[in-house]
Scaffold this motif. Structure first.
Motif, PDB file in Angstrom:
ATOM      1  N   ASN A   1       1.872 -16.343  -8.268  1.00 23.27           N
ATOM      2  CA  ASN A   1       1.283 -17.619  -8.683  1.00 23.27           C
ATOM      3  C   ASN A   1       1.421 -17.814 -10.194  1.00 23.27           C
ATOM      4  N   HIS A   2       1.224 -16.759 -10.945  1.00 27.67           N
ATOM      5  CA  HIS A   2       1.357 -16.853 -12.403  1.00 27.67           C
ATOM      6  C   HIS A   2       2.819 -17.064 -12.812  1.00 27.67           C
ATOM      7  N   VAL A   3       3.748 -16.376 -12.161  1.00 26.23           N
ATOM      8  CA  VAL A   3       5.165 -16.585 -12.461  1.00 26.23           C
ATOM      9  C   VAL A   3       5.567 -18.018 -12.118  1.00 26.23           C
TER      10      VAL A   3
ATOM     11  N   TYR B   1       7.084 -20.724 -14.954  1.00 26.90           N
ATOM     12  CA  TYR B   1       8.395 -21.362 -14.827  1.00 26.90           C
ATOM     13  C   TYR B   1       8.306 -22.824 -14.362  1.00 26.90           C
ATOM     14  N   GLY B   2       7.169 -23.224 -13.821  1.00 27.59           N
ATOM     15  CA  GLY B   2       7.034 -24.569 -13.266  1.00 27.59           C
ATOM     16  C   GLY B   2       7.752 -24.740 -11.948  1.00 27.59           C
ATOM     17  N   ILE B   3       8.083 -23.640 -11.284  1.00 28.00           N
ATOM     18  CA  ILE B   3       8.884 -23.662 -10.059  1.00 28.00           C
ATOM     19  C   ILE B   3       8.051 -23.119  -8.902  1.00 28.00           C
ATOM     20  N   PRO B   4       7.974 -23.819  -7.772  1.00 23.07           N
ATOM     21  CA  PRO B   4       7.192 -23.317  -6.640  1.00 23.07           C
ATOM     22  C   PRO B   4       7.778 -22.037  -6.055  1.00 23.07           C
TER      23      PRO B   4
ATOM     24  N   GLN C   1       0.066  -7.729 -17.466  1.00 23.20           N
ATOM     25  CA  GLN C   1       1.144  -8.608 -17.014  1.00 23.20           C
ATOM     26  C   GLN C   1       0.633 -10.021 -16.779  1.00 23.20           C
ATOM     27  N   LEU C   2      -0.506 -10.150 -16.128  1.00 21.29           N
ATOM     28  CA  LEU C   2      -1.090 -11.466 -15.879  1.00 21.29           C
ATOM     29  C   LEU C   2      -1.494 -12.139 -17.183  1.00 21.29           C
ATOM     30  N   HIS C   3      -1.983 -11.354 -18.124  1.00 17.56           N
ATOM     31  CA  HIS C   3      -2.378 -11.911 -19.430  1.00 17.56           C
ATOM     32  C   HIS C   3      -1.164 -12.487 -20.156  1.00 17.56           C
ATOM     33  N   ASP C   4      -0.064 -11.766 -20.151  1.00 15.86           N
ATOM     34  CA  ASP C   4       1.151 -12.258 -20.805  1.00 15.86           C
ATOM     35  C   ASP C   4       1.640 -13.550 -20.150  1.00 15.86           C
ATOM     36  N   LEU C   5       1.585 -13.591 -18.825  1.00 13.15           N
ATOM     37  CA  LEU C   5       2.006 -14.803 -18.110  1.00 13.15           C
ATOM     38  C   LEU C   5       1.056 -15.958 -18.415  1.00 13.15           C
ATOM     39  N   ALA C   6      -0.236 -15.671 -18.502  1.00 12.30           N
ATOM     40  CA  ALA C   6      -1.220 -16.721 -18.802  1.00 12.30           C
ATOM     41  C   ALA C   6      -0.944 -17.348 -20.162  1.00 12.30           C
TER      42      ALA C   6
END
Length: 230
Positions: free
Chosen positions: A103-105, A109-112, A35-40
């Motif tokens: 943090n990755h999400v 998305y560029g959203i805090p 999941q983290l890899h896909d988000l990265a």
């Protein structure tokens, strides 16, 4: 418990949209590297297209900081700070499976996104101007008092859980290995914020389940729907 924004915030920032979720069973959460890899990969594609300052999500937060009288190049919203660090290091420190995922999400998305241990926020949080009496706990162990008018995440017991809105979170309510449940909040000001937060809501519901956490409730907040109770 509850999450809401004060009327003063909606008046000053009429384009604000927010997403709030409650999540339980954090002690059962485990990291999912796929999941983290896909988000990265999504983060890197985002950064290949645009510099942080040119991303609509970040630019809108910079405008919000300017309206608060802050220099946006001195005080950056959390998603911009993460993206800049990731661009430089291509990685982030690991804190907690849920925090790492969020943090990755946030960067994708560029959203805090903020996440608070519900055991340490009293009966809830209101985003509002500070009175100057709230206590903010730093990660170095100090206690600061935000200046009157500074936007903070505040609980009814006089604790500030952020400084300068989305600039820095308090150590008091940070999620740790002992945390059982949390409040998750994402906020945005850009033109497509409503659609982007709706997509984020779907992603978080699926992604948190993969980690082993249990989603409670969730809602999208606007000027006409301002309160989340959980």
């Amino acid at each position: 418990m509850y999450f809401t924004h004060a009327d003063d915030i909606w008046t000053a920032h009429p384009g604000l949209h927010a997403l709030a979720l409650s999540v339980d069973q954090l002690t059962s959460a485990e990291s999912d590297q796929a999941q983290l890899h896909d988000l990265a990969e999504r983060i890197e594609r985002r950064q290949e297209r645009l510099a942080e300052a040119d991303m609509p999500e970040i630019a809108a937060w910079r405008e919000a900081f300017s309206r608060m009288g802050l220099k946006p190049t001195q005080y950056r919203c959390a998603s911009e700070a993460l993206l800049r660090r990731y661009r430089k290091d291509k990685s982030l420190p690991s804190f907690h499976p849920v925090v790492d995922y969020l943090n990755h999400v946030s960067m994708a998305y560029g959203i805090p996104i903020a996440v608070f241990d519900t055991a340490h926020i009293g009966s809830g949080i209101t985003v509002r101007p500070a009175t100057g009496t709230e206590g903010y706990e730093t990660f170095q162990g100090a206690v600061e008092n935000p200046a009157p008018g500074e936007v903070v995440f505040a609980d009814p017991d006089g604790h500030a859980h952020s400084r300068r809105w989305t600039f820095r979170q308090s150590a008091r309510s940070a999620v740790s290995k002992d945390s059982r449940s949390a409040l998750i909040v994402a906020e945005a000001h850009h033109d497509s914020a409503d659609a982007d937060l709706a997509a984020m809501e779907d992603e978080l519901k699926a992604g948190l389940s993969v980690l082993g956490a249990t989603l409670g409730g969730s809602t999208l907040l606007t000027a006409s729907h301002r309160r989340f109770e959980f």
